[in-house]
Motif scaffolding. Structure first.
Motif, PDB file in Angstrom:
ATOM      1  N   LEU A 147       0.821  -1.210   0.000  1.00 41.68           N
ATOM      2  CA  LEU A 147       0.000   0.000   0.000  1.00 41.68           C
ATOM      3  C   LEU A 147       0.859   1.266   0.000  1.00 41.68           C
ATOM      4  N   LEU A 148       1.974   1.240   0.705  1.00 44.03           N
ATOM      5  CA  LEU A 148       2.893   2.374   0.652  1.00 44.03           C
ATOM      6  C   LEU A 148       3.499   2.509  -0.740  1.00 44.03           C
ATOM      7  N   LEU A 150       2.246   1.477  -3.596  1.00 35.19           N
ATOM      8  CA  LEU A 150       1.250   1.842  -4.610  1.00 35.19           C
ATOM      9  C   LEU A 150       0.763   3.274  -4.481  1.00 35.19           C
ATOM     10  N   ASN A 151       1.019   3.877  -3.316  1.00 31.75           N
ATOM     11  CA  ASN A 151       0.558   5.242  -3.077  1.00 31.75           C
ATOM     12  C   ASN A 151       1.136   6.190  -4.127  1.00 31.75           C
ATOM     13  N   GLY A 152       0.265   6.865  -4.842  1.00 36.42           N
ATOM     14  CA  GLY A 152       0.726   7.810  -5.846  1.00 36.42           C
ATOM     15  C   GLY A 152       0.769   7.275  -7.261  1.00 36.42           C
ATOM     16  N   ALA A 171      -5.072  -1.319  -3.862  1.00 35.72           N
ATOM     17  CA  ALA A 171      -5.033   0.033  -3.316  1.00 35.72           C
ATOM     18  C   ALA A 171      -6.430   0.642  -3.382  1.00 35.72           C
ATOM     19  N   GLY A 172      -6.649   1.688  -2.627  1.00 35.77           N
ATOM     20  CA  GLY A 172      -7.971   2.306  -2.602  1.00 35.77           C
ATOM     21  C   GLY A 172      -8.886   1.548  -1.667  1.00 35.77           C
ATOM     22  N   ALA A 174      -7.901  -0.950  -0.011  1.00 33.27           N
ATOM     23  CA  ALA A 174      -7.024  -1.377   1.087  1.00 33.27           C
ATOM     24  C   ALA A 174      -7.382  -2.770   1.572  1.00 33.27           C
ATOM     25  N   VAL A 361       3.703   7.600   5.622  1.00 36.39           N
ATOM     26  CA  VAL A 361       2.525   7.580   4.749  1.00 36.39           C
ATOM     27  C   VAL A 361       2.918   7.290   3.304  1.00 36.39           C
ATOM     28  N   ALA A 362       4.225   7.327   3.027  1.00 29.29           N
ATOM     29  CA  ALA A 362       4.701   7.027   1.685  1.00 29.29           C
ATOM     30  C   ALA A 362       6.092   6.423   1.800  1.00 29.29           C
TER      31      ALA A 362
END
Length: 366
Positions: A147-148, A150-152, A171-172, A174, A361-362
């Motif tokens: 998830l980290l 895939l963020n962005g 993602a989304g 989660a 968060v990333a």
């Protein structure tokens, strides 16, 4: 902090290693990958691990011996991997106790005291059981990293790991779960594995057998869910009159179809793929035929596909050392996020960094 991650998955062929230097800043965790590698299990030990897996039955003496021998192999992998400040060891899963649609217990062998004794470093180990104790499946833990990572990316993105068992993170939404076998059944039909997908490419898919295999009730269960070689045992490949090439082709199609079905279910347009299965061009080709999603190797995001899970356990070690949880409850089914593992001190006093108040968060990799 340099953390060595040690991982052996459901293919139980060896120990993957990854040393990552982690640096947090402004909510972004930067991982500088210093070294990755693999230490194959000795043939004799691998044979004993295979014999101990379901439906095999072993006594407590063999469990004790395997805990020691696997621990010693992990210790040697750690000793030769390179300098680090902390080690995080997954160990080797021997049993995942699934009953009534839930996970009641999990057993990873590889006594961490051997690692601490041989390296002098503190060791985080036994990570899955805390999530299980909190009502979770103990898997897929890698969803935290996914998830980290895939963020962005944008769009409808997912992460797929093709090890012995395949797992998908979305993602989304989660959510994350095991979709079914990846290479486990292929490896059982063509031990130790179908190199370069040669047998799968040479064989013909038996549509009747494929339809029978797709009727397995596990595929219809709703996530979160997890599975392993307790369900997808070698018996899948023993009761057939097919040639070996046709059987391997059919089992490769089984993996491709069950994974693709879940990608289609979530209407994903980008899927980041990792694990040993990415080196099987026949499997990857069948998967591309069955989904319109763009398949991207995790290497393109700075995460070597063969070392992703070892990198994930390096991350989990860093999180535990800083007092941060490493689970996503919506992915594992636990009642809440948990700090994972137990810590075995090294040769000196156990000194941990100051706990961090906020999780990253990333993530980015160098």
């Amino acid at each position: 902090m340099r953390v060595l991650g040690l991982m052996s998955g459901t293919s139980h062929d060896g120990i993957d290693t990854a040393i990552v230097d982690w640096t947090p800043a402004g909510g972004v965790l930067t991982g500088t990958i210093l070294a990755t590698g693999e230490r194959p299990y000795p043939d004799g030990l691998r044979a004993r691990i295979v014999a101990a897996l379901p439906p095999g039955e072993v006594g407590m003496g063999e469990v004790c011996a395997l805990d020691t021998l696997i621990g010693q192999e992990f210790a040697e992998a750690a000793r030769t991997a390179g300098p680090a400040d902390l080690i995080c060891s997954h160990g080797q899963t021997l049993f995942h106790w699934v009953s009534g649609g839930g996970v009641l217990g999990t057993l990873q062998l590889g006594q961490p005291a051997w690692i601490a004794e041989r390296t002098g470093l503190p060791v985080v180990s036994d990570l899955r059981v805390r999530d299980v104790a909190a009502g979770g499946n103990g898997a897929p833990l890698v969803s935290y990293l996914d998830l980290l990572m895939l963020n962005g990316l944008g769009g409808r993105a997912g992460a797929l790991n093709l090890g012995g068992i395949a797992n998908l993170t979305v993602a989304g939404a989660a959510i994350a779960y095991d979709t079914g076998p990846a290479c486990a059944l292929i490896d059982a039909a063509a031990p130790p594995y179908d190199e370069d997908g040669v047998l799968g490419a040479a064989g013909k898919i038996d549509e009747r057998l494929l339809a029978e295999l797709l009727a397995e009730p596990y595929y219809a269960l709703e996530p979160p869910k997890t599975t392993g070689k307790e369900l997808f045992t070698a018996s899948y490949v023993k009761e057939t009159q097919l040639s070996r090439a046709d059987l391997v082709a059919t089992l490769t199609a089984l993996t491709a179809e069950t994974v693709a079905a879940e990608i289609r279910r979530h209407a994903l347009d980008t899927v980041v793929v990792s694990g040993g299965g990415v080196r099987n061009p026949t499997l990857m080709g069948m998967l591309r035929e069955r989904t319109a999603a763009r398949l991207v190797l995790s290497d393109e995001l700075g995460v070597p596909a063969d070392a992703k899970e070892a990198i994930a356990f390096s991350l989990f070690g860093w999180l535990t050392a800083h007092g941060l949880p490493a689970t996503v409850p919506s992915c594992t089914g636990a009642v809440g996020a948990r700090v994972l593992g137990t810590i075995t001190p090294g040769s000196g006093p156990l000194v941990l960094p100051e706990p961090l108040a906020e999780a990253p968060v990333a993530i980015r990799f160098l």
